[in-house]
Design an enzyme around this catalytic site. Structure first.
Site, short mmCIF file in Angstrom:
data_model
loop_
_atom_site.label_atom_id
_atom_site.label_comp_id
_atom_site.label_asym_id
_atom_site.label_seq_id
_atom_site.Cartn_x
_atom_site.Cartn_y
_atom_site.Cartn_z
N THR A 1 -96.83 -35.02 19.07
CA THR A 1 -95.78 -35.90 19.61
C THR A 1 -95.93 -37.33 19.09
O THR A 1 -94.94 -37.98 18.72
CB THR A 1 -95.81 -35.96 21.14
OG1 THR A 1 -95.83 -34.65 21.66
CG2 THR A 1 -94.60 -36.70 21.71
N HIS B 1 -91.79 -31.35 17.39
CA HIS B 1 -92.61 -30.56 16.44
C HIS B 1 -92.49 -29.10 16.85
O HIS B 1 -91.86 -28.79 17.86
CB HIS B 1 -94.08 -31.02 16.46
CG HIS B 1 -94.66 -31.11 17.85
ND1 HIS B 1 -94.97 -30.00 18.60
CD2 HIS B 1 -94.92 -32.18 18.64
CE1 HIS B 1 -95.43 -30.37 19.77
NE2 HIS B 1 -95.38 -31.70 19.84
C1 GP9 Z 1 -98.37 -35.82 25.98
C2 GP9 Z 1 -97.15 -35.22 25.38
C3 GP9 Z 1 -97.48 -33.98 24.62
O1 GP9 Z 1 -98.18 -37.04 26.60
O2 GP9 Z 1 -96.44 -36.15 24.64
O3 GP9 Z 1 -98.22 -34.29 23.49
P1 GP9 Z 1 -98.45 -33.22 22.32
O4 GP9 Z 1 -99.61 -32.37 22.73
O5 GP9 Z 1 -97.20 -32.41 22.18
O6 GP9 Z 1 -98.73 -34.07 21.14
MN MN Z 2 -95.18 -32.68 21.71
#
Ligand code: GP9
Ligand code: MN
Length: 416
Positions: free
Chosen positions: A79, A254
């Site tokens: 993310t 993603h």
């Molecule tokens: C965590 C959320 C998910 O705050 O944004 O993160 P990811 O594991 O998908 O990178």
């Molecule tokens: Mn994510």
């Protein structure tokens, strides 16, 4: 160092495009960005046991600009990498998460740029503020406000998996959104559709899939739940009179289903196997732009090859912000004189005709292997582009850039 920045600037200048015909069509409007957790494009307009998986998004697309050849370009930073792409139009790193490794760099991110146009910028995400080092990085990106988990009321009933359920998250966000000065640029990061895709029984609106992959099986109900949460959010904004003067930018951050689940995925897609070509195609994520009063009257499906690197120049163009002097690797997704080339972080790339991955060139129309020399002309450009972006990040080169030109001999950072 300085010589490399001059070289990079020349490369970027050569890639600069004329503004598209969408330039300025959303000037001065509020911007609501929704980062849709783990949402891949293959669920769009698809069904499970006869039920649409994303009924709201399927309808919304019919009232929007929808890019159906849009790819995520994230690496290990997941993310946070997608956020980095969104705000900077720079590539994340090949290893690690740039949010951790280069959080104190100088950036020229969208929040900082549009401050000059009177925008207030914020992020809404109900997680600990230090997750992905966001609290530090958001300052570097120029965000005015981060509504983290402490801005929300989170308890056992309204949580699942990683935290606050998306429906609750959006509902509680409305009052927070109202506190902001306008125009605002606000990013909402959803959470419920996150691995391992846990969901309470009462929130399940479609069946799980049946395969040997529990992960893929559970993915569909959580995607369906997120779709419903976004629908409710938009309807609530309409009720509150906060919809008309806002543009909406929605994209998948993603992939959600890794290659470990290829067998189950091939079963769902009705294919004999998932080839490396298919794996690249599975990196498509939805990208939707909705402008009330505009896209509902003239919706468009845009099949040009695009990626998260294009988000920043596209959004700024809609807002009528000139980006000809901004350092960015993407381009306005609406521009037409553009070379169709989207580069994934692992060096794979997609053009209008070809897909290149694991040293193999594929014909995009058939998915079959084709002559290496069709892809060859792009390979050098792809490597150059990733290298130049990495040089900017590793060398913190934007500290030498004053917004219009490279400052010769500049040793110090400007008032930081
Ligand atoms: C965590 C959320 C998910 O705050 O944004 O993160 P990811 O594991 O998908 O990178
Ligand atoms: Mn994510």
């Amino acid at each position: 160092d300085s010589s490399s920045f001059v070289e990079i600037e020349n490369y970027l200048n050569a890639n600069n495009k004329e503004p598209s015909d969408k330039f300025g069509i959303a000037k001065g409007k509020n911007v609501v960005i929704i980062s849709m957790e783990s949402l891949q494009n293959f669920v769009i307009n698809e069904k499970i046991d006869g039920e649409e998986i994303t009924p709201f998004l399927n309808q919304f697309i019919k009232e929007s600009y929808y890019f159906d050849n849009f790819y995520h370009q994230t690496g290990q930073g997941k993310t946070s990498d997608s956020e980095f792409l969104l705000e900077n139009s720079l590539y994340p790193l090949g290893r690690g998460a740039v949010f951790f490794t280069h959080a104190s760099n100088e950036y020229t991110a969208t929040p900082e740029i549009i401050k000059e146009n009177g925008y207030f910028s914020s992020v809404f995400h109900s997680n600990n503020k230090s997750f992905w080092n966001r609290d530090i990085m958001y300052n570097s990106l120029g965000y005015d406000k981060f509504f983290d988990v402490e801005s929300y009321e989170v308890n056992e009933e309204n949580s699942i998996g990683w935290g606050l359920k998306d429906k609750e998250f959006f509902e509680q966000s409305i009052d927070l959104l109202k506190t902001q000065p306008e125009p605002y640029y606000s990013k909402f990061i959803t959470l419920t559709n996150h691995f391992p895709f846990e969901l309470a029984e009462e929130d399940k609106m479609v069946n799980e899939y049946t395969s040997k992959s529990r992960t893929l099986n559970r993915y569909f109900p959580t995607v369906r739940y997120m779709d419903e949460a976004i629908k409710t959010f938009i309807n609530r904004l309409k009720e509150e009179g906060m919809y008309e003067n806002t543009i909406f930018v929605l994209y998948g951050d993603h992939y959600g289903i890794s290659e470990n689940h290829n067998k189950a995925m091939s079963q769902f897609l009705g294919k004999d196997e998932i080839t490396p070509f298919d794996s690249v195609q599975l990196q498509k994520v939805p990208f939707i732009i909705h402008i009330p009063g505009v896209t509902d009257k003239d919706p468009q499906v845009i099949s040009k090859v695009t990626g998260q690197i294009d988000l920043k120049p596209t959004i700024l163009s809609l807002l009528g912000v000139d980006t000809s002097n901004d350092v960015h690797f993407g381009s306005d997704a609406f521009s037409e004189d553009d070379l169709e080339l989207t580069i994934l972080r692992d060096g794979s790339f997609i053009t209008d005709k070809y897909v290149y991955t694991s040293n193999t060139c594929y014909d995009k129309a058939t998915g079959l292997e084709t002559e290496e020399n069709y892809c060859e002309p792009f390979v050098e450009k792809v490597n150059t582009e990733l290298d130049f972006s990495d040089e900017i990040v590793y060398g913190d080169l934007l500290r030498f850039y004053n917004g219009t030109s490279y400052e010769e001999q500049s040793g110090d950072r400007e008032s930081k």
